[in-house]
Design an enzyme around this catalytic site. Structure first.
Site, PDB file in Angstrom:
ATOM      1  N   GLY A 153       5.039  -9.590 -18.908  1.00 34.37           N
ATOM      2  CA  GLY A 153       5.538  -8.598 -19.855  1.00 34.37           C
ATOM      3  C   GLY A 153       6.833  -7.969 -19.363  1.00 34.37           C
ATOM      4  O   GLY A 153       7.002  -7.735 -18.161  1.00 34.37           O
ATOM      5  N   GLY A 174      -2.507   1.301   9.431  1.00 28.93           N
ATOM      6  CA  GLY A 174      -2.812   2.066   8.218  1.00 28.93           C
ATOM      7  C   GLY A 174      -4.203   1.686   7.726  1.00 28.93           C
ATOM      8  O   GLY A 174      -4.969   1.007   8.425  1.00 28.93           O
ATOM      9  N   GLU A 187       1.103  -0.627  16.226  1.00 36.53           N
ATOM     10  CA  GLU A 187       1.538   0.429  15.309  1.00 36.53           C
ATOM     11  C   GLU A 187       2.804   1.076  15.843  1.00 36.53           C
ATOM     12  O   GLU A 187       2.818   1.571  16.967  1.00 36.53           O
ATOM     13  CB  GLU A 187       0.424   1.471  15.133  1.00 36.53           C
ATOM     14  CG  GLU A 187       0.839   2.752  14.440  1.00 36.53           C
ATOM     15  CD  GLU A 187       1.491   2.549  13.071  1.00 36.53           C
ATOM     16  OE1 GLU A 187       0.843   1.957  12.192  1.00 36.53           O
ATOM     17  OE2 GLU A 187       2.647   2.981  12.893  1.00 36.53           O
ATOM     18  N   VAL A 201       7.042  -3.932  16.224  1.00 39.90           N
ATOM     19  CA  VAL A 201       7.212  -5.387  16.251  1.00 39.90           C
ATOM     20  C   VAL A 201       8.668  -5.723  15.936  1.00 39.90           C
ATOM     21  O   VAL A 201       9.221  -5.245  14.944  1.00 39.90           O
ATOM     22  CB  VAL A 201       6.248  -6.056  15.246  1.00 39.90           C
ATOM     23  CG1 VAL A 201       6.541  -7.550  15.140  1.00 39.90           C
ATOM     24  CG2 VAL A 201       4.805  -5.813  15.674  1.00 39.90           C
ATOM     25  N   ALA A 242       0.307  -5.764   7.885  1.00 37.14           N
ATOM     26  CA  ALA A 242      -0.247  -4.714   6.998  1.00 37.14           C
ATOM     27  C   ALA A 242       0.596  -3.454   7.162  1.00 37.14           C
ATOM     28  O   ALA A 242       0.125  -2.433   7.653  1.00 37.14           O
ATOM     29  CB  ALA A 242      -1.710  -4.451   7.349  1.00 37.14           C
ATOM     30  N   VAL A 243       1.866  -3.585   6.764  1.00 38.65           N
ATOM     31  CA  VAL A 243       2.818  -2.487   7.006  1.00 38.65           C
ATOM     32  C   VAL A 243       3.129  -1.702   5.740  1.00 38.65           C
ATOM     33  O   VAL A 243       4.166  -1.043   5.642  1.00 38.65           O
ATOM     34  CB  VAL A 243       4.131  -3.020   7.629  1.00 38.65           C
ATOM     35  CG1 VAL A 243       3.882  -3.581   9.020  1.00 38.65           C
ATOM     36  CG2 VAL A 243       4.778  -4.069   6.743  1.00 38.65           C
ATOM     37  N   GLY A 244       2.236  -1.773   4.773  1.00 39.66           N
ATOM     38  CA  GLY A 244       2.428  -0.977   3.563  1.00 39.66           C
ATOM     39  C   GLY A 244       2.640  -1.846   2.328  1.00 39.66           C
ATOM     40  O   GLY A 244       2.648  -3.077   2.421  1.00 39.66           O
ATOM     41  N   HIS A 294     -33.534  17.290   2.406  1.00 40.09           N
ATOM     42  CA  HIS A 294     -33.730  16.985   3.824  1.00 40.09           C
ATOM     43  C   HIS A 294     -34.636  15.765   3.945  1.00 40.09           C
ATOM     44  O   HIS A 294     -35.637  15.694   3.248  1.00 40.09           O
ATOM     45  CB  HIS A 294     -34.398  18.173   4.519  1.00 40.09           C
ATOM     46  CG  HIS A 294     -34.751  17.874   5.946  1.00 40.09           C
ATOM     47  ND1 HIS A 294     -33.790  17.800   6.932  1.00 40.09           N
ATOM     48  CD2 HIS A 294     -35.944  17.602   6.542  1.00 40.09           C
ATOM     49  CE1 HIS A 294     -34.382  17.506   8.076  1.00 40.09           C
ATOM     50  NE2 HIS A 294     -35.683  17.377   7.876  1.00 40.09           N
TER      51      HIS A 294
HETATM   52  P1  FAD Z   1      -2.476  -3.384  -9.461  1.00 36.04           P
HETATM   53  O1  FAD Z   1      -3.908  -3.339  -9.143  1.00 36.04           O
HETATM   54  O2  FAD Z   1      -1.546  -3.948  -8.440  1.00 36.04           O
HETATM   55  O3  FAD Z   1      -2.361  -4.198 -10.813  1.00 36.04           O
HETATM   56  C1  FAD Z   1      -1.144  -4.498 -11.405  1.00 36.04           C
HETATM   57  C2  FAD Z   1      -1.316  -5.730 -12.272  1.00 36.04           C
HETATM   58  O4  FAD Z   1      -0.145  -5.905 -13.047  1.00 36.04           O
HETATM   59  C3  FAD Z   1      -1.494  -7.022 -11.471  1.00 36.04           C
HETATM   60  O5  FAD Z   1      -2.635  -7.693 -11.913  1.00 36.04           O
HETATM   61  C4  FAD Z   1      -0.217  -7.814 -11.762  1.00 36.04           C
HETATM   62  O6  FAD Z   1      -0.459  -9.212 -11.823  1.00 36.04           O
HETATM   63  C5  FAD Z   1       0.160  -7.283 -13.122  1.00 36.04           C
HETATM   64  N1  FAD Z   1       1.591  -7.379 -13.421  1.00 36.04           N
HETATM   65  C6  FAD Z   1       2.630  -6.933 -12.662  1.00 36.04           C
HETATM   66  N2  FAD Z   1       3.797  -7.126 -13.310  1.00 36.04           N
HETATM   67  C7  FAD Z   1       3.479  -7.705 -14.491  1.00 36.04           C
HETATM   68  C8  FAD Z   1       4.246  -8.123 -15.594  1.00 36.04           C
HETATM   69  N3  FAD Z   1       5.570  -7.966 -15.638  1.00 36.04           N
HETATM   70  N4  FAD Z   1       3.603  -8.698 -16.646  1.00 36.04           N
HETATM   71  C9  FAD Z   1       2.249  -8.848 -16.633  1.00 36.04           C
HETATM   72  N5  FAD Z   1       1.470  -8.456 -15.618  1.00 36.04           N
HETATM   73  C10 FAD Z   1       2.085  -7.882 -14.573  1.00 36.04           C
HETATM   74  N6  FAD Z   1      -7.551   1.435  -3.254  1.00 36.04           N
HETATM   75  C11 FAD Z   1      -8.640   2.241  -3.289  1.00 36.04           C
HETATM   76  O7  FAD Z   1      -8.637   3.218  -4.044  1.00 36.04           O
HETATM   77  N7  FAD Z   1      -9.745   1.990  -2.517  1.00 36.04           N
HETATM   78  C12 FAD Z   1      -9.796   0.933  -1.670  1.00 36.04           C
HETATM   79  O8  FAD Z   1     -10.803   0.729  -1.003  1.00 36.04           O
HETATM   80  C13 FAD Z   1      -8.682   0.072  -1.609  1.00 36.04           C
HETATM   81  N8  FAD Z   1      -8.696  -1.004  -0.807  1.00 36.04           N
HETATM   82  C14 FAD Z   1      -7.642  -1.853  -0.799  1.00 36.04           C
HETATM   83  C15 FAD Z   1      -7.684  -2.963   0.031  1.00 36.04           C
HETATM   84  C16 FAD Z   1      -6.635  -3.866   0.062  1.00 36.04           C
HETATM   85  C17 FAD Z   1      -6.707  -5.070   0.963  1.00 36.04           C
HETATM   86  C18 FAD Z   1      -5.495  -3.644  -0.787  1.00 36.04           C
HETATM   87  C19 FAD Z   1      -4.361  -4.621  -0.795  1.00 36.04           C
HETATM   88  C20 FAD Z   1      -5.429  -2.545  -1.620  1.00 36.04           C
HETATM   89  C21 FAD Z   1      -6.503  -1.635  -1.627  1.00 36.04           C
HETATM   90  N9  FAD Z   1      -6.480  -0.493  -2.438  1.00 36.04           N
HETATM   91  C22 FAD Z   1      -7.556   0.355  -2.441  1.00 36.04           C
HETATM   92  C23 FAD Z   1      -5.320  -0.165  -3.291  1.00 36.04           C
HETATM   93  C24 FAD Z   1      -5.589  -0.543  -4.747  1.00 36.04           C
HETATM   94  O9  FAD Z   1      -5.878  -1.916  -4.822  1.00 36.04           O
HETATM   95  C25 FAD Z   1      -4.371  -0.206  -5.600  1.00 36.04           C
HETATM   96  O10 FAD Z   1      -4.036   1.155  -5.416  1.00 36.04           O
HETATM   97  C26 FAD Z   1      -4.664  -0.434  -7.073  1.00 36.04           C
HETATM   98  O11 FAD Z   1      -5.018  -1.775  -7.317  1.00 36.04           O
HETATM   99  C27 FAD Z   1      -3.445  -0.060  -7.911  1.00 36.04           C
HETATM  100  O12 FAD Z   1      -3.727  -0.279  -9.252  1.00 36.04           O
HETATM  101  P2  FAD Z   1      -2.575  -0.580 -10.316  1.00 36.04           P
HETATM  102  O13 FAD Z   1      -3.279  -0.788 -11.616  1.00 36.04           O
HETATM  103  O14 FAD Z   1      -1.522   0.424 -10.222  1.00 36.04           O
HETATM  104  O15 FAD Z   1      -1.901  -1.953  -9.823  1.00 36.04           O
HETATM  105  P1  AMP Z   2       0.169   1.934   5.486  1.00 43.68           P
HETATM  106  O1  AMP Z   2       1.482   2.122   4.756  1.00 43.68           O
HETATM  107  O2  AMP Z   2      -0.716   3.143   5.497  1.00 43.68           O
HETATM  108  O3  AMP Z   2      -0.547   0.689   5.048  1.00 43.68           O
HETATM  109  O4  AMP Z   2       0.534   1.706   7.012  1.00 43.68           O
HETATM  110  C1  AMP Z   2       1.449   0.741   7.458  1.00 43.68           C
HETATM  111  C2  AMP Z   2       1.747   1.034   8.927  1.00 43.68           C
HETATM  112  O5  AMP Z   2       2.559  -0.016   9.455  1.00 43.68           O
HETATM  113  C3  AMP Z   2       2.519   2.330   9.141  1.00 43.68           C
HETATM  114  O6  AMP Z   2       1.740   3.163   9.976  1.00 43.68           O
HETATM  115  C4  AMP Z   2       3.821   1.886   9.812  1.00 43.68           C
HETATM  116  O7  AMP Z   2       4.237   2.788  10.829  1.00 43.68           O
HETATM  117  C5  AMP Z   2       3.440   0.540  10.430  1.00 43.68           C
HETATM  118  N1  AMP Z   2       4.602  -0.344  10.659  1.00 43.68           N
HETATM  119  C6  AMP Z   2       5.630  -0.609   9.821  1.00 43.68           C
HETATM  120  N2  AMP Z   2       6.525  -1.493  10.377  1.00 43.68           N
HETATM  121  C7  AMP Z   2       6.062  -1.784  11.627  1.00 43.68           C
HETATM  122  C8  AMP Z   2       6.508  -2.620  12.719  1.00 43.68           C
HETATM  123  N3  AMP Z   2       7.645  -3.357  12.649  1.00 43.68           N
HETATM  124  N4  AMP Z   2       5.748  -2.683  13.852  1.00 43.68           N
HETATM  125  C9  AMP Z   2       4.600  -1.969  13.939  1.00 43.68           C
HETATM  126  N5  AMP Z   2       4.136  -1.162  12.955  1.00 43.68           N
HETATM  127  C10 AMP Z   2       4.825  -1.060  11.813  1.00 43.68           C
END
Ligand code: FAD
Ligand code: AMP
Length: 478
Positions: A122, A190, A211, A245, A276-278, A451
């Site tokens: 979209g 993180g 980290e 890193v 897993a840097v964000g 309890h």
């Molecule tokens: P998303 O879930 O990313 O969904 C966006 C959707 O849009 C996707 O399906 C994508 O394909 C679709 N899309 C994008 N652009 C387009 C386009 N142009 N056209 C059509 N479709 C499109 N959050 C928690 O609250 N609890 C947790 O325990 C947790 N665990 C996590 C563990 C992992 C490993 C990861 C990676 C994330 C985790 N999160 C958790 C974060 C959570 O998954 C996200 O915050 C959440 O999914 C965000 O929802 P959203 O709807 O904004 O986006």
């Molecule tokens: P989050 O955004 O909570 O998933 O956390 C990601 C973490 O990755 C943060 O705490 C950052 O400080 C860390 N991070 C980002 N870049 C690097 C790097 N080059 N080496 C080590 N840690 C990093």
């Protein structure tokens, strides 16, 4: 002639699919566009959360914790099992089945609510028109009174560790290992790094977390993050703080990682490396040049407190906008926006979005930390209660951690609940319910708690705020 909808949602993650369902419930003619293809090569709804995030990671956390318990703690209960083994492909297949059930469930809910699904990409054009490029490459344009952008986020890549989804993986690849790596490196301490690191550590991997920051979990309450560092380190997670890193080289089946810390240049070799840097917002080809939607300086779509963008009738929710990247935050924004489109005055309390890290023990909090409140000059009273003093936790052999309740010293209003321990996520939710209704620590202390429960630790911590805890010596007597 193009089809016309009251609401077109781009993205079917927990933000988008919830917004679409709520809009349809409110009688709005609603469409939702999703492009993601699941493992079976078919469109899968549910976004990051259901496909490669919250749910699959929790499935692996639960499986690996059961293995860990069987391996490490059954004997305390007098249970002997013989050799305990983990069949990793079965664990991963179970996770896949849960994902399939849930994503199929969302498709069923969309259908039941009358949401029209478009499979494809979209893109918002000017004048609230949305172009859909189908999986076959054909395009069509939908007309919309309102558009909700819910395109979510994806993992951040860093040049020193380019992901190949084989040796160097992101969070998605880390859900797919078919065997336990002997040595696992994780970049980033993180939420995602700690959860995925825990999965593989429980199954026997030697896990090192690198980290860059000197502080561990800076967003958490300092007392909790210090305790968490100790407990997770004791579990075998080697967490190196101040370790940035700077490079990596894949040699055959291994990767050597270069990092710098206080002692200078360092090197370690791993069998797998999780980056897993964000996460960063997904806006690629989402907005036509003349769509008129503003972005902020970090690439998020700019929105106000009600998720309205710079274009009237266009909203954005979830990971693609400011705020915590959490599924429950995305969903509540989806509900708020759908209801506002329908003419309601809905709003969301951003101060009470709970955070959870699903390690064991879990780490969870809602509201403000002690350090933040002290920084703001707020006078506070703090009550804590350790799970080591909880009868239920002792019975469960699960006594690490504590509950901490922070209240305003003048009004006694609860300003923060912070927990590390068994069922922390559920306990913090109880705190959040109370805080939403303006609870005081005294109110929580006056309530009757069953309890024996883990929840009694919240009761006791609330009592301790004013020096009235029964099952621990109070620091202050009042
Ligand atoms: P998303 O879930 O990313 O969904 C966006 C959707 O849009 C996707 O399906 C994508 O394909 C679709 N899309 C994008 N652009 C387009 C386009 N142009 N056209 C059509 N479709 C499109 N959050 C928690 O609250 N609890 C947790 O325990 C947790 N665990 C996590 C563990 C992992 C490993 C990861 C990676 C994330 C985790 N999160 C958790 C974060 C959570 O998954 C996200 O915050 C959440 O999914 C965000 O929802 P959203 O709807 O904004 O986006
Ligand atoms: P989050 O955004 O909570 O998933 O956390 C990601 C973490 O990755 C943060 O705490 C950052 O400080 C860390 N991070 C980002 N870049 C690097 C790097 N080059 N080496 C080590 N840690 C990093």
């Amino acid at each position: 002639m193009s089809q016309k909808f009251d609401v077109v949602v781009i993205g079917a993650g927990p933000g988008g699919y919830v917004a679409a369902i709520r809009a349809a419930q409110l009688g709005l003619k609603t469409a939702c566009i999703e492009k993601y293809q699941g493992k079976e090569g078919k469109t899968a709804l549910g976004g990051t959360c259901l496909n490669v995030g919250c749910i699959p990671s929790k499935a692996l956390l639960d499986s690996s914790y059961k293995f860990h318990e069987a391996h490490e703690s059954f004997k305390v209960h007098g249970i002997s099992t013989g050799e305990v083994a983990m069949d990793v492909p079965t664990m991963v297949a179970r996770k896949d089945q849960i994902v399939k059930n849930l994503t199929g469930g969302v498709a069923g809910l969309m259908k039941a609510n009358g949401v029209t699904i478009f499979e494809g990409h979209g893109k918002l054009l000017s004048g609230k028109q949305v172009e859909v490029t189908g999986l076959d490459g054909n395009t069509q344009v939908l007309g919309a009174e309102n558009v909700i952008l819910a395109s979510g986020s994806k993992p951040v890549d860093i040049p020193p560790a380019p992901v190949d989804q084989n040796i160097i993986v992101d969070s998605t690849g880390a859900l797919e290992f078919q065997s336990v790596p002997a040595k696992l490196g994780v970049i980033g301490a993180g939420v995602i790094g700690l959860e995925l690191g825990s999965v593989w550590a429980r199954l026997g991997a030697e896990v090192t977390v690198l980290e860059a920051m000197d502080k561990f979990l800076p967003a958490a309450d300092e007392q909790i993050s210090k305790e968490a560092f100790k407990v997770l380190s004791k579990q075998g997670l080697k967490i190196l703080l101040g370790a940035r890193v700077t490079g990596s080289q894949v040699n055959g089946d291994q990767v050597t990682v270069n990092f710098t810390n206080a002692e200078g240049e360092q090197q370690q070799t791993f069998d797998k490396l999780i980056v897993a840097v964000g996460r960063r917002p997904v806006t690629t080809d989402l907005l036509a040049a003349d769509a008129g939607v503003d972005m902020d300086e970090r690439g998020f779509i700019f929105v106000d407190d009600y998720c309205a963008t710079s274009v009237p009738g266009v909203y954005a929710i979830g990971d693609v906008v400011r705020g915590a990247m959490l599924a429950h935050k995305a969903s509540e924004e989806g509900v708020m926006v759908a209801e506002r489109i329908a003419g309601h005055k809905s709003q969301m309390n951003y101060d009470l979005v709970p955070s959870v890290i699903y390690t064991h023990p879990e780490i969870a909090w809602v509201g403000k930390t002690e350090q933040a409140l002290k920084g703001e000059g707020v006078e506070i009273n703090v009550g804590t209660f350790p799970f080591a003093a909880s009868g239920r936790a002792m019975a469960a052999n699960d006594t690490a951690g504590l509950v901490k309740v922070i209240a305003d010293a003048k009004t006694d209003r609860v300003l923060g609940v912070h927990v590390m321990g068994p069922a922390a996520a559920e306990l913090v939710q109880q705190g959040a319910i109370g805080m939403e209704f303006g609870t005081s620590a005294e109110d929580l202390g006056m309530m009757v708690f069953s309890h024996p429960t883990m929840s009694e630790a919240l009761h006791e911590a609330a009592l301790a705020v004013n020096g009235h805890a029964i099952h621990i010596a109070n620091r202050k007597k009042r």
